[in-house]
Design a protein around this motif. Sequence first.
Motif, PDB file in Angstrom:
ATOM      1  N   MET A 122       0.813  -1.210   0.000  1.00 32.68           N
ATOM      2  CA  MET A 122       0.000   0.000   0.000  1.00 32.68           C
ATOM      3  C   MET A 122       0.853   1.270   0.000  1.00 32.68           C
ATOM      4  N   SER A 123       2.043   1.190   0.596  1.00 34.97           N
ATOM      5  CA  SER A 123       2.931   2.356   0.661  1.00 34.97           C
ATOM      6  C   SER A 123       4.313   1.973   0.162  1.00 34.97           C
ATOM      7  N   LEU A 124       4.835   2.753  -0.792  1.00 35.92           N
ATOM      8  CA  LEU A 124       6.187   2.554  -1.295  1.00 35.92           C
ATOM      9  C   LEU A 124       6.903   3.898  -1.242  1.00 35.92           C
ATOM     10  N   ASP A 125       7.949   3.979  -0.425  1.00 34.36           N
ATOM     11  CA  ASP A 125       8.704   5.221  -0.240  1.00 34.36           C
ATOM     12  C   ASP A 125      10.182   4.934  -0.459  1.00 34.36           C
ATOM     13  N   LEU A 126      10.709   5.452  -1.572  1.00 34.14           N
ATOM     14  CA  LEU A 126      12.134   5.340  -1.880  1.00 34.14           C
ATOM     15  C   LEU A 126      12.722   6.741  -2.032  1.00 34.14           C
ATOM     16  N   SER A 127      12.232   7.670  -1.237  1.00 26.06           N
ATOM     17  CA  SER A 127      12.609   9.076  -1.367  1.00 26.06           C
ATOM     18  C   SER A 127      13.943   9.389  -0.681  1.00 26.06           C
ATOM     19  N   TRP A 128      14.550  10.491  -1.132  1.00 29.32           N
ATOM     20  CA  TRP A 128      15.835  10.951  -0.600  1.00 29.32           C
ATOM     21  C   TRP A 128      16.897   9.855  -0.729  1.00 29.32           C
ATOM     22  N   THR A 129      16.995   9.276  -1.909  1.00 28.39           N
ATOM     23  CA  THR A 129      18.000   8.257  -2.190  1.00 28.39           C
ATOM     24  C   THR A 129      18.747   8.665  -3.452  1.00 28.39           C
ATOM     25  N   ASN A 130      19.609   7.800  -3.922  1.00 36.17           N
ATOM     26  CA  ASN A 130      20.280   8.008  -5.203  1.00 36.17           C
ATOM     27  C   ASN A 130      19.892   6.930  -6.204  1.00 36.17           C
ATOM     28  N   ILE A 131      18.686   6.415  -6.083  1.00 34.76           N
ATOM     29  CA  ILE A 131      18.207   5.481  -7.103  1.00 34.76           C
ATOM     30  C   ILE A 131      18.117   6.222  -8.441  1.00 34.76           C
ATOM     31  N   SER A 132      18.338   5.496  -9.511  1.00 38.83           N
ATOM     32  CA  SER A 132      18.401   6.121 -10.829  1.00 38.83           C
ATOM     33  C   SER A 132      17.641   5.272 -11.851  1.00 38.83           C
ATOM     34  N   GLY A 133      17.735   5.686 -13.120  1.00 39.59           N
ATOM     35  CA  GLY A 133      16.987   5.000 -14.164  1.00 39.59           C
ATOM     36  C   GLY A 133      15.597   5.587 -14.293  1.00 39.59           C
ATOM     37  N   SER A 134      14.757   4.917 -15.023  1.00 36.69           N
ATOM     38  CA  SER A 134      13.411   5.414 -15.270  1.00 36.69           C
ATOM     39  C   SER A 134      12.418   4.882 -14.233  1.00 36.69           C
ATOM     40  N   ILE A 135      11.263   5.528 -14.183  1.00 37.97           N
ATOM     41  CA  ILE A 135      10.169   5.026 -13.346  1.00 37.97           C
ATOM     42  C   ILE A 135       9.543   3.844 -14.086  1.00 37.97           C
ATOM     43  N   PRO A 136       9.589   2.659 -13.533  1.00 37.10           N
ATOM     44  CA  PRO A 136       9.176   1.469 -14.291  1.00 37.10           C
ATOM     45  C   PRO A 136       7.664   1.315 -14.411  1.00 37.10           C
ATOM     46  N   ASP A 137       7.244   0.747 -15.526  1.00 34.22           N
ATOM     47  CA  ASP A 137       5.823   0.467 -15.754  1.00 34.22           C
ATOM     48  C   ASP A 137       5.268  -0.549 -14.759  1.00 34.22           C
ATOM     49  N   PHE A 138       6.135  -1.429 -14.245  1.00 33.56           N
ATOM     50  CA  PHE A 138       5.610  -2.494 -13.393  1.00 33.56           C
ATOM     51  C   PHE A 138       4.997  -1.978 -12.093  1.00 33.56           C
ATOM     52  N   LEU A 139       5.248  -0.720 -11.742  1.00 37.87           N
ATOM     53  CA  LEU A 139       4.618  -0.172 -10.538  1.00 37.87           C
ATOM     54  C   LEU A 139       3.097  -0.142 -10.679  1.00 37.87           C
ATOM     55  N   SER A 140       2.611  -0.093 -11.909  1.00 33.81           N
ATOM     56  CA  SER A 140       1.160  -0.068 -12.141  1.00 33.81           C
ATOM     57  C   SER A 140       0.492  -1.382 -11.765  1.00 33.81           C
ATOM     58  N   GLN A 141       1.286  -2.427 -11.505  1.00 35.52           N
ATOM     59  CA  GLN A 141       0.738  -3.718 -11.098  1.00 35.52           C
ATOM     60  C   GLN A 141       0.377  -3.752  -9.614  1.00 35.52           C
ATOM     61  N   LEU A 142       0.817  -2.751  -8.869  1.00 39.65           N
ATOM     62  CA  LEU A 142       0.587  -2.722  -7.425  1.00 39.65           C
ATOM     63  C   LEU A 142      -0.756  -2.040  -7.157  1.00 39.65           C
ATOM     64  N   LYS A 143      -1.830  -2.752  -7.398  1.00 34.29           N
ATOM     65  CA  LYS A 143      -3.168  -2.170  -7.418  1.00 34.29           C
ATOM     66  C   LYS A 143      -3.647  -1.668  -6.063  1.00 34.29           C
ATOM     67  N   ASN A 144      -3.006  -2.092  -4.975  1.00 32.47           N
ATOM     68  CA  ASN A 144      -3.414  -1.632  -3.647  1.00 32.47           C
ATOM     69  C   ASN A 144      -2.656  -0.395  -3.190  1.00 32.47           C
ATOM     70  N   LEU A 145      -1.751   0.087  -4.031  1.00 33.71           N
ATOM     71  CA  LEU A 145      -0.906   1.207  -3.648  1.00 33.71           C
ATOM     72  C   LEU A 145      -1.732   2.472  -3.424  1.00 33.71           C
ATOM     73  N   THR A 146      -1.564   3.085  -2.260  1.00 34.12           N
ATOM     74  CA  THR A 146      -2.221   4.359  -1.952  1.00 34.12           C
ATOM     75  C   THR A 146      -1.219   5.496  -1.840  1.00 34.12           C
ATOM     76  N   TYR A 147       0.054   5.162  -1.609  1.00 34.13           N
ATOM     77  CA  TYR A 147       1.087   6.181  -1.389  1.00 34.13           C
ATOM     78  C   TYR A 147       2.347   5.779  -2.139  1.00 34.13           C
ATOM     79  N   LEU A 148       2.821   6.668  -3.022  1.00 37.53           N
ATOM     80  CA  LEU A 148       4.039   6.410  -3.785  1.00 37.53           C
ATOM     81  C   LEU A 148       4.924   7.643  -3.728  1.00 37.53           C
ATOM     82  N   ASP A 149       6.109   7.499  -3.148  1.00 41.25           N
ATOM     83  CA  ASP A 149       7.034   8.620  -2.993  1.00 41.25           C
ATOM     84  C   ASP A 149       8.395   8.232  -3.541  1.00 41.25           C
ATOM     85  N   LEU A 150       8.752   8.834  -4.668  1.00 40.50           N
ATOM     86  CA  LEU A 150      10.054   8.609  -5.307  1.00 40.50           C
ATOM     87  C   LEU A 150      10.823   9.919  -5.391  1.00 40.50           C
TER      88      LEU A 150
END
Length: 330
Positions: A122-150
């Motif tokens: 439901m919550s995915l927070d990867l903020s304030w990091t040095n992750i790189s690359g593109s925002i992946p399409d597979f995140l759309s598979q997480l149908k219960n997600l209410t909070y996304l912070d990149l």
Amino acid sequence: MDLKLSTLLCFTLLFSTILNPALSERCNPKDKKVLLQIKKAFNDPDVLSSWTPETDCCRWWFDVTCDSMNRVNSLFIYSGRLSGQIPPQVGDLPYLVDLRLHKQPDLTGPIQPSIAKLKNLMSLDLSWTNISGSIPDFLSQLKNLTYLDLSFSNLTGSIPSSLSQLPNLGILHLDRNKLTGPIPESFGEFHFSLISLYLSHNQLSGKIPTSLAKLDSETIDFSRNKLEGDASMLFGLNKTTLIVDLSRNLLEFDLSKVKFPKSLFSLDLNHNKITGSIPVELTQLDLQYLNVSYNRLCGQIPVGGKLQSFDSSTYFHNRCLCGTPLPSCK
């Protein structure tokens, strides 16, 4: 059973439990194994020093919580210098609801594909990091997600339109990255769920999609991009929007024709190419913050409401705007 014998058996069981904690351990052994693999993949950092094989992960491990069935449902590692890429083993915690690896400047690499396996997330927070690359399409598979912070990372490329397929998403932070391209037309499909949309401090360009007229979010922040053209569709008399920040873009529309929601209390339009005059309807709003400086506005600032409570910095550097708190109109 004899009372003395019964008492002896109770004490024997109690002492054996103390001497062998595994007999009373709540932590699911599969989850524990995965967590220890994650710790190893991160090179045994100090922040995970409580993660030891001898102790119960549900009771004694920091940054881990378990549900009523003793399955790990939350992994929240705040600061502490995790180093390297996100281990693929994070996808092997099937009951995970909350995954937050926040303020980890040494966390690098792309967003781990195995996260797509976390169907309960439901919550995915990867903020304030040095992750790189593109925002992946597979995140759309997480149908219960209410909070996304990149936010506050090094993500590049365009925003995938597939994010609009998240039916329960309420808060989306993609701000403070290096994203390019337009805002997806599909983002107008968020209008039933999205409470807050933060896309600021990127390199987004093009026009704001007209589909966003359907969006009724409390907070919209598109500031510090390269967006062009009209933004009036973000407003509307029947909306419940509270905060809009469109500052430091290339937007160009007639402010006098905009219909503002009565709920609006913060409006920042500074450093654009906005024309027209300040509509008198703004005097009817309980504005706590306003900035329309560095635009191409003309005419007298309407008298009333909160408009005279702001200092001249709210209005200066416009083509021919006048009236309190600016010099009077001639």
